[in-house]
Write a protein that holds these residues in place. Sequence first.
Motif, mmCIF file in Angstrom:
data_model
loop_
_atom_site.group_PDB
_atom_site.id
_atom_site.type_symbol
_atom_site.label_atom_id
_atom_site.label_comp_id
_atom_site.label_asym_id
_atom_site.label_seq_id
_atom_site.Cartn_x
_atom_site.Cartn_y
_atom_site.Cartn_z
ATOM 1 N N VAL A 214 0.836 -1.201 0.000
ATOM 2 C CA VAL A 214 0.000 0.000 0.000
ATOM 3 C C VAL A 214 0.874 1.255 0.000
ATOM 4 O O VAL A 214 0.591 2.215 -0.719
ATOM 5 N N ALA A 215 1.934 1.241 0.766
ATOM 6 C CA ALA A 215 2.837 2.398 0.804
ATOM 7 C C ALA A 215 3.448 2.650 -0.572
ATOM 8 O O ALA A 215 3.572 3.810 -1.000
ATOM 9 N N LYS A 216 3.820 1.596 -1.266
ATOM 10 C CA LYS A 216 4.400 1.736 -2.600
ATOM 11 C C LYS A 216 3.365 2.297 -3.579
ATOM 12 O O LYS A 216 3.678 3.129 -4.421
ATOM 13 N N LEU A 217 2.126 1.860 -3.430
ATOM 14 C CA LEU A 217 1.047 2.335 -4.292
ATOM 15 C C LEU A 217 0.801 3.828 -4.101
ATOM 16 O O LEU A 217 0.482 4.545 -5.040
ATOM 17 N N LEU A 218 0.971 4.295 -2.884
ATOM 18 C CA LEU A 218 0.652 5.678 -2.543
ATOM 19 C C LEU A 218 1.882 6.562 -2.408
ATOM 20 O O LEU A 218 1.906 7.460 -1.570
ATOM 21 N N GLU A 219 2.877 6.320 -3.230
ATOM 22 C CA GLU A 219 4.089 7.139 -3.159
ATOM 23 C C GLU A 219 3.706 8.600 -3.333
ATOM 24 O O GLU A 219 3.108 8.989 -4.334
ATOM 25 N N TRP A 220 4.035 9.389 -2.339
ATOM 26 C CA TRP A 220 3.627 10.792 -2.344
ATOM 27 C C TRP A 220 4.379 11.606 -3.383
ATOM 28 O O TRP A 220 3.956 12.706 -3.735
ATOM 29 N N THR A 221 5.485 11.094 -3.898
ATOM 30 C CA THR A 221 6.261 11.842 -4.881
ATOM 31 C C THR A 221 5.644 11.770 -6.271
ATOM 32 O O THR A 221 5.934 12.617 -7.107
ATOM 33 N N ARG A 222 4.818 10.774 -6.512
ATOM 34 C CA ARG A 222 4.173 10.660 -7.828
ATOM 35 C C ARG A 222 3.036 11.676 -7.935
ATOM 36 O O ARG A 222 2.208 11.780 -7.037
ATOM 37 N N PRO A 223 2.967 12.419 -9.041
ATOM 38 C CA PRO A 223 1.899 13.421 -9.171
ATOM 39 C C PRO A 223 0.507 12.796 -9.325
ATOM 40 O O PRO A 223 -0.483 13.411 -8.962
ATOM 41 N N ASP A 224 0.427 11.599 -9.854
ATOM 42 C CA ASP A 224 -0.876 10.949 -10.063
ATOM 43 C C ASP A 224 -1.259 10.028 -8.910
ATOM 44 O O ASP A 224 -2.184 9.232 -9.028
ATOM 45 N N SER A 225 -0.579 10.135 -7.787
ATOM 46 C CA SER A 225 -0.845 9.280 -6.637
ATOM 47 C C SER A 225 -2.253 9.543 -6.104
ATOM 48 O O SER A 225 -2.616 10.683 -5.819
ATOM 49 N N PRO A 226 -3.075 8.486 -5.959
ATOM 50 C CA PRO A 226 -4.437 8.683 -5.462
ATOM 51 C C PRO A 226 -4.450 8.939 -3.957
ATOM 52 O O PRO A 226 -3.486 8.650 -3.255
ATOM 53 N N ARG A 227 -5.558 9.470 -3.477
ATOM 54 C CA ARG A 227 -5.734 9.697 -2.035
ATOM 55 C C ARG A 227 -6.392 8.466 -1.438
ATOM 56 O O ARG A 227 -7.441 8.022 -1.904
#
Length: 163
Positions: free
Chosen positions: A93-106
């Motif tokens: 889950v942490a990898k999925l939500l990488e905060w550095t990616r601009p398209d990262s979902p909330r």
Amino acid sequence: MKMELIFIPSPATGHLMATVEMVERLLDEDNRLSITVIIISFNSKTASTIASLTAASNTSLRYEVISGEENPTELTATDSHVQILKPLVKDAVAKLLEWTRPDSPRLAGFVVDMYCTCMIDVADEFGVPSYLFYTSNAGFLVLLLHMQFMYDSAEENNKYDMY
């Protein structure tokens, strides 16, 4: 911005397929949703099902496969073996939500199977709500409710009997 739900079904095939059907219905209703189904795989019996599901991944629906210990019985696969996989689920889950990616979902929440309630701890670590998903049909749930009603009624009647 897309909202991400994490679904964690029980390792049993029937639970997995019921969860996938529910996920597809949710995605049909709201295009703002993005869902990741974390599949816990304990044996090779479900390999073909998992392969067909992961091949169908797209931008709104992803599958993440986490492998556990080989060959537990179905009963043990629903308690201590799932508990052991909590760190792997957290990392996925942490990898999925990488905060550095601009398209990262909330991240909006976790939806866990009735046999994977230990994953509620992972949702708590991310600070999101968790929801329970029962794969039983409505008739079975009504039967359970009716049995509880009958039990409660019997208890109420027995409290007035002195002997």
